[in-house]
Structure formats: structure tokens, C-alpha cells
Design a protein around this motif. Structure first.
Motif, PDB file in Angstrom:
ATOM      1  N   THR A  55       0.833  -1.210   0.000  1.00 22.26           N
ATOM      2  CA  THR A  55       0.000   0.000   0.000  1.00 22.26           C
ATOM      3  C   THR A  55       0.864   1.255   0.000  1.00 22.26           C
ATOM      4  O   THR A  55       0.561   2.228  -0.686  1.00 22.26           O
ATOM      5  CB  THR A  55      -0.925   0.006   1.219  1.00 22.26           C
ATOM      6  N   LEU A  58       2.024   1.840  -3.370  1.00 25.62           N
ATOM      7  CA  LEU A  58       0.935   2.412  -4.161  1.00 25.62           C
ATOM      8  C   LEU A  58       0.816   3.907  -3.889  1.00 25.62           C
ATOM      9  O   LEU A  58       0.660   4.715  -4.802  1.00 25.62           O
ATOM     10  CB  LEU A  58      -0.370   1.691  -3.803  1.00 25.62           C
ATOM     11  N   THR A 108       2.254  -6.119  -8.413  1.00 24.15           N
ATOM     12  CA  THR A 108       0.829  -6.203  -8.748  1.00 24.15           C
ATOM     13  C   THR A 108       0.593  -6.955 -10.043  1.00 24.15           C
ATOM     14  O   THR A 108      -0.547  -7.224 -10.404  1.00 24.15           O
ATOM     15  CB  THR A 108       0.207  -4.809  -8.896  1.00 24.15           C
TER      16      THR A 108
ATOM     17  N   LEU B  18      -6.530   7.345  -7.170  1.00 24.91           N
ATOM     18  CA  LEU B  18      -6.562   5.883  -7.080  1.00 24.91           C
ATOM     19  C   LEU B  18      -7.948   5.348  -7.431  1.00 24.91           C
ATOM     20  O   LEU B  18      -8.081   4.313  -8.097  1.00 24.91           O
ATOM     21  CB  LEU B  18      -6.154   5.435  -5.673  1.00 24.91           C
ATOM     22  N   MET B  21      -8.341   5.409 -11.117  1.00 27.66           N
ATOM     23  CA  MET B  21      -7.600   4.288 -11.725  1.00 27.66           C
ATOM     24  C   MET B  21      -8.384   2.991 -11.566  1.00 27.66           C
ATOM     25  O   MET B  21      -8.470   2.182 -12.487  1.00 27.66           O
ATOM     26  CB  MET B  21      -6.230   4.140 -11.044  1.00 27.66           C
ATOM     27  N   LYS B  44      -4.273  -8.888 -15.826  1.00 34.93           N
ATOM     28  CA  LYS B  44      -3.418  -7.858 -15.213  1.00 34.93           C
ATOM     29  C   LYS B  44      -4.268  -6.742 -14.629  1.00 34.93           C
ATOM     30  O   LYS B  44      -3.993  -6.237 -13.531  1.00 34.93           O
ATOM     31  CB  LYS B  44      -2.470  -7.262 -16.270  1.00 34.93           C
ATOM     32  N   SER B  47      -5.836  -7.846 -11.409  1.00 35.62           N
ATOM     33  CA  SER B  47      -4.855  -7.836 -10.328  1.00 35.62           C
ATOM     34  C   SER B  47      -4.581  -6.404  -9.855  1.00 35.62           C
ATOM     35  O   SER B  47      -4.494  -6.137  -8.650  1.00 35.62           O
ATOM     36  CB  SER B  47      -3.574  -8.520 -10.819  1.00 35.62           C
ATOM     37  N   LEU B  48      -4.471  -5.471 -10.820  1.00 36.74           N
ATOM     38  CA  LEU B  48      -4.244  -4.064 -10.479  1.00 36.74           C
ATOM     39  C   LEU B  48      -5.420  -3.513  -9.688  1.00 36.74           C
ATOM     40  O   LEU B  48      -5.238  -2.831  -8.668  1.00 36.74           O
ATOM     41  CB  LEU B  48      -4.038  -3.250 -11.759  1.00 36.74           C
ATOM     42  N   SER B  51      -5.388  -4.777  -6.155  1.00 40.13           N
ATOM     43  CA  SER B  51      -4.320  -4.152  -5.385  1.00 40.13           C
ATOM     44  C   SER B  51      -4.715  -2.738  -4.961  1.00 40.13           C
ATOM     45  O   SER B  51      -4.545  -2.357  -3.790  1.00 40.13           O
ATOM     46  CB  SER B  51      -3.040  -4.144  -6.231  1.00 40.13           C
ATOM     47  N   ILE B  52      -5.283  -1.970  -5.904  1.00 44.91           N
ATOM     48  CA  ILE B  52      -5.689  -0.598  -5.581  1.00 44.91           C
ATOM     49  C   ILE B  52      -6.823  -0.622  -4.558  1.00 44.91           C
ATOM     50  O   ILE B  52      -6.834   0.172  -3.605  1.00 44.91           O
ATOM     51  CB  ILE B  52      -6.123   0.166  -6.850  1.00 44.91           C
ATOM     52  N   SER B  54      -7.544  -2.893  -2.232  1.00 44.30           N
ATOM     53  CA  SER B  54      -7.112  -3.223  -0.876  1.00 44.30           C
ATOM     54  C   SER B  54      -6.257  -2.101  -0.294  1.00 44.30           C
ATOM     55  O   SER B  54      -6.322  -1.815   0.905  1.00 44.30           O
ATOM     56  CB  SER B  54      -6.372  -4.561  -0.847  1.00 44.30           C
ATOM     57  N   GLY B  55      -5.472  -1.425  -1.139  1.00 45.44           N
ATOM     58  CA  GLY B  55      -4.679  -0.289  -0.679  1.00 45.44           C
ATOM     59  C   GLY B  55      -5.561   0.847  -0.200  1.00 45.44           C
ATOM     60  O   GLY B  55      -5.323   1.445   0.855  1.00 45.44           O
TER      61      GLY B  55
END
Lengths: 260, 246
Positions: A55, A58, A108, B18, B21, B44, B47-48, B51-52, B54-55
């Protein structure tokens, strides 16, 4: 509550909080490992640490631009040593962030073939150079302030009751050859005077003290990760946590931030 | 470049980038879903997006306090309708964020026995209530502004001019509706902040409506609306004059 809201509104502040939590997890993982805790708990802690690290990567996606802008501003400084240290420091930080972004893209899955180890080592090398330059700047500022303090002390008490200062004795060419039994106490006295100066300067300049402590704690991390001076996960966790906390303190009290 | 640095140095700005995105990924995945040669790209993007997502959940951890503080501020507003709408909206947003934090704790493994489905539905419900209340406030603000504008002499002249412009069209269309739409259009043109906020809230409706199965749309529409809403959010961060007040 009001100060939390203001603090929370700053992106860098959140990143520092998550960093503090990440290193706290590292420290916790190390103590659980030493204490022989359950594998499931250790797995949860290490998973949490990895999640926070990703994170933060990111969140750092745009920071290269910020570092380049900071380097552009630092070029206009008047003091040449500061100009050199800060500009190159910021450029190294920009490179570190660029490598960090590539690592994120690899993790990622955006870029399939990323050699995580190679890019990780590269990013830590740039981080180490940036920290070395920051420490150089801190030492330079400390040296300048010590000279200033020494001059002000000499001007305040010109006739010192403790006899002539050691530097006079050492620089006087017509003085007789000093025997070894005199040199060591002289050096001891000089060292004590320098330490007194350092203590006085740092006590009167908390921003410099905090920055010095922060950079000293931070430098442990790349030294360990690059294998130059391995210190173990526990010590790295403590230093990372300490530097994050110091960084958060400078954000809560902006007057504690070293300028420029 | 300066604007980019200004935007990213603020937490809200980064979160909106974010979010933009994330929604762009969702939209792209929907558009490429039937193309078999793009399966790798779709994977992909998925997956991106994960990731975003959860971030962003981690980044939202302290934000319930912000919403509660905002609710404390809006409770003191003079206008009754605004006070009610905004305070209730802020409280609902705080509840949504608390549910979101619980979901994060469950996802990360800190809390084992968490009914993800129930908490997710509750989060969507609170978010929907918050958006509906914001939209109610937008409608109220628009009506107030329209009332003010209709009393303006300069505007009355322009209205008469517009209505007499094309007499055939005015006879075909109900003149009152035409006048109302003209008033609405002129009001929104003069107050872009209200217009942008209304559009943003309308776009924000589609996500929770789809998740709660009230109005089934598709992932593409949700992604597209989410993207528009995030872009408007980014614009209001860059240009604070375009942000609706209070």
C-alpha cells in the motif's frame, strides 16, 4: 480530534503512520519468532506487513515528481554545500521512488518479468546515497553551528580563568615539544570541549537533532537490506519505528522540521 | 506539474486518483471481457484493481473520524434542511467507513470470524443513504437558486426573449416546461459547483444500487460512472472554487 483531522488530511502523514505500523509489525514478527509463537499468528503479522508495504508503494506512485520539484528548488540555495547535498539527495530520492514504482508494478503483476531482488537492491542503494547526503548536510549544519557557538563563547569570556585554550598551545610554534603525558590530557580536554559544544548546539536546535536522529535510524535499514552491515530484523524494526515516529512528530509540529 | 504536485500532496487528491484508476480498470475489463486475445491484459487489470482496492481500504482506516467531525460542524448550520441532510449524510458516511474498516480487518486476517457478505451489504446501504442525502441537498440548493434567479429582472428579460424566439417550438412544447428547463439550465450554468456535485452524486448512485440488487446495471456502467465521479472529485480538489459549500 481537530488535530487528528488536520493531520489525517495530509497524504505524507498517512504514509508515515502506515510506515510506523509496518515496522511495528516487523518488530512484532521478530519478537513472536523469538518467543516461539504460533505459526498462524506469525503468518498473519507478516501478511499484514507485506500488505502495508504494498500500500505504501501504491501511495508513493507520484513521489518521483515531488522529489524532482524539490531538487529544482534546492538548486537555487545560496550555500554551495547545502545546494550540492540537497539537490543530489533529492535526485537520489527521485531515483529511489522510480525503482520503487517498478517494484510495485512487478508485485501487482502489471509488468510480468521484474527481477524483484535486483530492483529492490537498486532502490535501497539510491535510498542509502540519499541518506548519506542528508547526514552530510546534518553534519555540515552541526559544524557551522558549533563554530558559531565557539565564537560566541570566546567573545563572551575573552579572559578565561582556566588558562589559555588548548588550540593556542597546539598552534604556538615556539612551544617546547610536548611530552606524551601532556598530549593525551590535552586531547581529552579538547574532545570534552567539542562534545560540550555538540551538546549545546543540539540542545538549542531541536530540528537539527531530530533530523540527525531520524537519518541515523533510517540508514540502518538500507545497510541491513544491502547486506553491508546486517543487524537483524528486530533492530531494523526498532530503528524504522523510531524514525517514523520522529517524522510524525515533525509533521505535527512543523517548526521542528529542518529547513531548507 | 505544479498542479500535479499540489494534488498528490493532499490525501484526498491521491485517494481520488486511485479511485479513478480503479474504475478505469473496471471499465476497461468490461470492454475487453469478450476479447479472448486480451485475456492476459484482463488478468493484469483485475490484479491491479484488487491491489488498488485493498490499498484504498487501508488508507481509509482513520477517515470515520473525519466524517464525525464534519457531522459536528454541519449540526451548527443555520438552514434546517441543509443541517438535516448534511449531518445525516456525514453520519451515514462515518458508518459506511466503519463497516469498510471491519471488512479490511477481515480481509487482512486480523479478525477471523467476520461475515463479509453482511458487512459488505451494510457498507453499501450506508453509502447509498449518504449519496441520496447529498443528492437531496443538491436538489434543495438548486431549487433555492432557481427561486432566486426567477426573481431576477435581467433573467426575466432573457426568459421572455428565449420563449418568444421560436414561437413554433414554444407552441409545440409546453411553455411552462420549456421555461422551467431554461431556468434550470441557466441556474446550473451560473453555479457550476452545484451542477458538478449533482452529477457526481448521480454517478455515485449506480455502484451501491447495483451491489444491493436494487437496480442491476453492468460492471461497465458502474465503472464508467465511478470514473466520471472520481474525475469530478479530482477537479474539485484542484479548483476549490468548484467545490460546493458548505
Amino acid at each position: 480530534m481537530d488535530s487528528w483531522v488536520r493531520f489525517n488530511a495530509q497524504s505524507q502523514a498517512k504514509e508515515r503512520l502506515i510506515r510506523a505500523a509496518q515496522y511495528a509489525c516487523m518488530l512484532l514478527g521478530y519478537s513472536l519468532h523469538r518467543g516461539g509463537a504460533a505459526a498462524e499468528l506469525r503468518a498473519t503479522v507478516s501478511q499484514l506487513e507485506a500488505h502495508m508495504s504494498l500500500t505504501r508503494k501504491l501511495l508513493r506512485l507520484g513521489n518521483s515528481v515531488e522529489a524532482l520539484e524539490a531538487a529544482k528548488r534546492a538548486i537555487h540555495l545560496s550555500d554551495s554545500v547545502l545546494r550540492l547535498c540537497l539537490t543530489i539527495g533529492h535526485l537520489n530520492r527521485a531515483m529511489y521512488f522510480a525503482c520503487d514504482n517498478i517494484l510495485w508494478a512487478g508485485k501487482t503483476g502489471l509488468i510480468s518479468k521484474v527481477d524483484q531482488l535486483k530492483w529492490s537492491q537498486r532502490s535501497f542503494r539510491y535510498y542509502l546515497f540519499a541518506l548519506i547526503l542528508n547526514l552530510t548536510r546534518d553534519v555540515y549544519e552541526l559544524h557551522l553551528l558549533m563554530e558559531q557557538e565557539a565564537r560566541s563563547r570566546n567573545s563572551k569570556s575573552p579572559a578565561s580563568p582556566c588558562g589559555p585554550p588548548a588550540s593556542d598551545q597546539l598552534s604556538c610554534p615556539s612551544s617546547p615539544a610536548t611530552p606524551p603525558t601532556v598530549v593525551l590530557p590535552l586531547m581529552g580536554a579538547w574532545l570534552r570541549r567539542q562534545l560540550q559544544l555538540v551538546r549545546a548546539v543540539l540542545y538549542n536546535n531541536p530540528p537539527l537533532l531530530l533530523d540527525l536522529l531520524k537519518n541515523s535510524c533510517d540508514i540502518v535499514i538500507p545497510l541491513d537490506r544491502l547486506g553491508i552491515y546486517p543487524l537483524g530484523a528486530g533492530f531494523v524494526g526498532v530503528c524504522g519505528l523510531a524514525s517514523s515516529v520522529l517524522s510524525i512528530v515533525t509533521m505535527i509540529h512543523p517548526w521542528l522540521k529542518l529547513k531548507p | 506539474m505544479d498542479a500535479f504536485v499540489k494534488l498528490t500532496s493532499q490525501s484526498q487528491g491521491k485517494d481520488r486518483i486511485l479511485r479513478a484508476m480503479q474504475n478505469a480498470c473496471a471499465l476497461s475489463m468490461y470492454l475487453l471481457r469478450n476479447r479472448s486475445e486480451r485475456k492476459e491484459l484482463v488478468a493484469k487489470l483485475q490484479s491491479l484493481q484488487n491491489s488498488i482496492s485493498s490499498g484504498r481500504k487501508l488508507l481509509r482506516l482513520g477517515n470515520a473520524a473525519n466524517s464525525i467531525e464534519a457531522a459536528k460542524r454541519t449540526v451548527q448550520l443555520a438552514d434546517k434542511v441543509l443541517r438535516l441532510c448534511l449531518t445525516a449524510a456525514n453520519i451515514n458516511r462515518a458508518l459506511y467507513l466503519i463497516c469498510d474498516n471491519a471488512l479490511w480487518a477481515g480481509k487482512v486476517g486480523l479478525v477471523r470470524s467476520i461475515d463479509k457478505e453482511r458487512w459488505s451489504l451494510n457498507a453499501s446501504r450506508f453509502y447509498l443513504f449518504s449519496v441520496v442525502l447529498h443528492l437531496t441537498r443538491d436538489v434543495y440548493a438548486t431549487l433555492q437558486l432557481m427561486t432566486l434567479k426567477s426573481k431576477d429582472k435581467c433573467f426575466k428579460r432573457r426568459m421572455d426573449q428565449h420563449l418568444s424566439q421560436d414561437p413554433e417550438v414554444a407552441q409545440a412544447v409546453i411553455p411552462q416546461l420549456d421555461a422551467l428547463l431554461f431556468l434550470l439550465w441557466e441556474t446550473l450554468k451560473c453555479h457550476p459547483a452545484v451542477a458538478l456535485d449533482t452529477l457526481r452524486n448521480i454517478c455515485d448512485l449506480f455502484g451501491p444500487l447495483d451491489k444491493l440488487s436494487i437496480y442491476h446495471s453492468n460492471a461497465g456502467l458502474v465503472g464508467f460512472c465511478g470514473l466520471i465521479s472520481s474525475l469530478i472529485g479530482i477537479v474539485t480538489v484542484l479548483q476549490p472554487t468548484l467545490r460546493i459549500a458548505p
